[in-house]
Design a protein around this motif. Structure first.
Motif, PDB file in Angstrom:
ATOM      1  N   VAL A 140       0.870  -1.186   0.000  1.00 38.62           N
ATOM      2  CA  VAL A 140       0.000   0.000   0.000  1.00 38.62           C
ATOM      3  C   VAL A 140       0.899   1.226   0.000  1.00 38.62           C
ATOM      4  O   VAL A 140       1.700   1.421   0.919  1.00 38.62           O
ATOM      5  CB  VAL A 140      -0.942   0.008   1.218  1.00 38.62           C
ATOM      6  CG1 VAL A 140      -1.673   1.334   1.318  1.00 38.62           C
ATOM      7  CG2 VAL A 140      -1.946  -1.134   1.117  1.00 38.62           C
ATOM      8  N   MET A 141       0.767   2.038  -1.044  1.00 32.52           N
ATOM      9  CA  MET A 141       1.599   3.214  -1.195  1.00 32.52           C
ATOM     10  C   MET A 141       0.707   4.445  -1.324  1.00 32.52           C
ATOM     11  O   MET A 141      -0.472   4.337  -1.650  1.00 32.52           O
ATOM     12  CB  MET A 141       2.487   3.074  -2.441  1.00 32.52           C
ATOM     13  CG  MET A 141       3.313   1.800  -2.450  1.00 32.52           C
ATOM     14  SD  MET A 141       4.398   1.676  -3.893  1.00 32.52           S
ATOM     15  CE  MET A 141       5.584   2.978  -3.508  1.00 32.52           C
ATOM     16  N   GLY A 142       1.290   5.604  -1.064  1.00 31.30           N
ATOM     17  CA  GLY A 142       0.509   6.827  -1.182  1.00 31.30           C
ATOM     18  C   GLY A 142       1.175   7.962  -0.435  1.00 31.30           C
ATOM     19  O   GLY A 142       2.077   7.738   0.381  1.00 31.30           O
ATOM     20  N   ALA A 192      -6.947   4.532  -5.087  1.00 33.55           N
ATOM     21  CA  ALA A 192      -7.092   5.257  -6.355  1.00 33.55           C
ATOM     22  C   ALA A 192      -6.713   4.390  -7.548  1.00 33.55           C
ATOM     23  O   ALA A 192      -7.206   4.622  -8.662  1.00 33.55           O
ATOM     24  CB  ALA A 192      -6.224   6.515  -6.334  1.00 33.55           C
ATOM     25  N   GLU A 193      -5.829   3.419  -7.332  1.00 33.59           N
ATOM     26  CA  GLU A 193      -5.413   2.544  -8.434  1.00 33.59           C
ATOM     27  C   GLU A 193      -4.805   1.278  -7.854  1.00 33.59           C
ATOM     28  O   GLU A 193      -4.239   1.286  -6.754  1.00 33.59           O
ATOM     29  CB  GLU A 193      -4.401   3.243  -9.343  1.00 33.59           C
ATOM     30  CG  GLU A 193      -4.077   2.472 -10.616  1.00 33.59           C
ATOM     31  CD  GLU A 193      -3.237   3.244 -11.615  1.00 33.59           C
ATOM     32  OE1 GLU A 193      -2.902   2.681 -12.674  1.00 33.59           O
ATOM     33  OE2 GLU A 193      -2.906   4.420 -11.336  1.00 33.59           O
ATOM     34  N   GLU A 194      -4.948   0.187  -8.583  1.00 34.65           N
ATOM     35  CA  GLU A 194      -4.375  -1.090  -8.171  1.00 34.65           C
ATOM     36  C   GLU A 194      -3.661  -1.723  -9.353  1.00 34.65           C
ATOM     37  O   GLU A 194      -4.005  -1.497 -10.504  1.00 34.65           O
ATOM     38  CB  GLU A 194      -5.476  -2.035  -7.664  1.00 34.65           C
ATOM     39  CG  GLU A 194      -6.216  -1.521  -6.440  1.00 34.65           C
ATOM     40  CD  GLU A 194      -7.360  -2.432  -6.022  1.00 34.65           C
ATOM     41  OE1 GLU A 194      -7.311  -2.958  -4.905  1.00 34.65           O
ATOM     42  OE2 GLU A 194      -8.297  -2.602  -6.826  1.00 34.65           O
ATOM     43  N   TYR A 202      -2.298  11.754  -9.200  1.00 38.25           N
ATOM     44  CA  TYR A 202      -3.472  11.433  -8.397  1.00 38.25           C
ATOM     45  C   TYR A 202      -3.966  12.656  -7.615  1.00 38.25           C
ATOM     46  O   TYR A 202      -5.129  12.715  -7.204  1.00 38.25           O
ATOM     47  CB  TYR A 202      -3.151  10.328  -7.386  1.00 38.25           C
ATOM     48  CG  TYR A 202      -2.691   9.051  -8.017  1.00 38.25           C
ATOM     49  CD1 TYR A 202      -3.585   8.166  -8.630  1.00 38.25           C
ATOM     50  CD2 TYR A 202      -1.344   8.691  -8.004  1.00 38.25           C
ATOM     51  CE1 TYR A 202      -3.156   6.989  -9.208  1.00 38.25           C
ATOM     52  CE2 TYR A 202      -0.895   7.512  -8.572  1.00 38.25           C
ATOM     53  CZ  TYR A 202      -1.807   6.661  -9.174  1.00 38.25           C
ATOM     54  OH  TYR A 202      -1.367   5.485  -9.743  1.00 38.25           O
ATOM     55  N   LEU A 203      -3.066  13.606  -7.388  1.00 37.08           N
ATOM     56  CA  LEU A 203      -3.386  14.758  -6.550  1.00 37.08           C
ATOM     57  C   LEU A 203      -3.815  15.989  -7.343  1.00 37.08           C
ATOM     58  O   LEU A 203      -4.427  16.883  -6.794  1.00 37.08           O
ATOM     59  CB  LEU A 203      -2.174  15.113  -5.688  1.00 37.08           C
ATOM     60  CG  LEU A 203      -1.616  13.973  -4.812  1.00 37.08           C
ATOM     61  CD1 LEU A 203      -0.342  14.438  -4.115  1.00 37.08           C
ATOM     62  CD2 LEU A 203      -2.653  13.550  -3.791  1.00 37.08           C
ATOM     63  N   THR A 204      -3.481  16.036  -8.623  1.00 37.31           N
ATOM     64  CA  THR A 204      -3.811  17.191  -9.448  1.00 37.31           C
ATOM     65  C   THR A 204      -5.263  17.102  -9.896  1.00 37.31           C
ATOM     66  O   THR A 204      -5.660  16.123 -10.543  1.00 37.31           O
ATOM     67  CB  THR A 204      -2.893  17.258 -10.684  1.00 37.31           C
ATOM     68  OG1 THR A 204      -1.536  17.283 -10.228  1.00 37.31           O
ATOM     69  CG2 THR A 204      -3.200  18.493 -11.503  1.00 37.31           C
TER      70      THR A 204
END
Length: 252
Positions: free
Chosen positions: A38-40, A228-230, A247-249
């Motif tokens: 799990v990243m982010g 948000a994505e896998e 993902y943040l824009t």
């Protein structure tokens, strides 16, 4: 096959009398033997997921379920979750003054297994686990994490993992604060536990460097309390080069 299943998990915390949603509908299934990364970015809810699985009282579950082979994890106390086979390696392991590492580990093993390990075999088993993690066995006589460096604390977490033999381990930024040598040693310990017992792993991290040593089967990108994505390992490689900006824009 043993399965840890998280469905539509919604979690909040209370800060200054105000309820703040953190997790906003997380779905995640981990089967025995699988490694999920799990990243982010910071503040995306990764550690909240870890502590909710473990049963930290600060986090309030507002909806959804966590099930271990169909059993309701959220209905279990923290110690019941541990006995059921769940393990949390904390991002910031705490010090426990007055409790030696040896006593702590033997007490934990007794609580998990329901019987005390034989003293004749326990000593050599503990010494081997510590030696494998490049920890001086003399640390067994020291108080838990008291005066330990960051790397020593993380190695001690993996000693616990190898001795307690859980079914699922949540590793919350186990790589933070580790130099390259310590990262390799800790990763080797995780890989040993995975190979020996078919451990299922939820590996939380910001960076891909630990994934060079612990190879994930699946990668999940957390953003704003949701996945948000896998994808597979290739997703981690893309994050290494692109970061989380896309993902943040906000989109037009």
């Amino acid at each position: 096959m043993t399965t840890l299943k998280i469905t539509d998990l919604q979690v909040s915390i209370e800060a200054d009398g105000v309820k703040k949603p953190i997790l906003k509908g997380v779905d995640l299934t981990i089967n025995q033997g699988e490694i999920h990364a799990v990243m982010g970015p910071n503040g995306s809810g990764k550690s909240t997921l870890a502590y909710t699985i473990a049963g930290h009282p600060r986090y309030h579950v507002d909806g959804g379920t966590i099930e271990l082979d169909g059993e309701d994890v959220l209905a279990m106390s923290v110690d019941e979750r541990a006995r059921a086979g769940l393990f949390l390696a904390m991002q910031y392991p705490v010090e426990i003054p007055g409790v030696t590492v040896a006593n702590f580990l033997r007490t934990a093993k007794t609580a998990i297994d329901g019987e005390a390990p034989a003293i004749r075999t326990w000593g050599p088993t503990l010494k081997k686990a510590m030696t494998d993690l490049k920890m001086d066995p003399a640390f067994a006589a020291r108080n838990v994490n008291e005066g330990f460096s960051g790397g020593e604390k993380k190695r001690h977490e993996i000693v616990q993992l190898e001795l307690l033999k859980p079914r699922f381990a949540v590793l919350d930024e186990t790589d933070s604060g580790l130099d390259v040598d310590a990262l390799k040693i800790v990763s080797e310990g995780v890989n040993r536990a995975h190979a020996d017992t078919g451990l299922g792993i939820l590996l939380i991290t910001h960076y891909t460097r630990i994934l060079r040593y612990i190879k994930p089967d699946f990668v999940h990108v957390f953003v704003d309390g949701k996945i948000a994505e896998e994808g597979g390992p290739e997703l981690a490689e893309r994050l290494e080069s692109e970061g989380y900006d896309r993902y943040l824009t906000p989109t037009a």
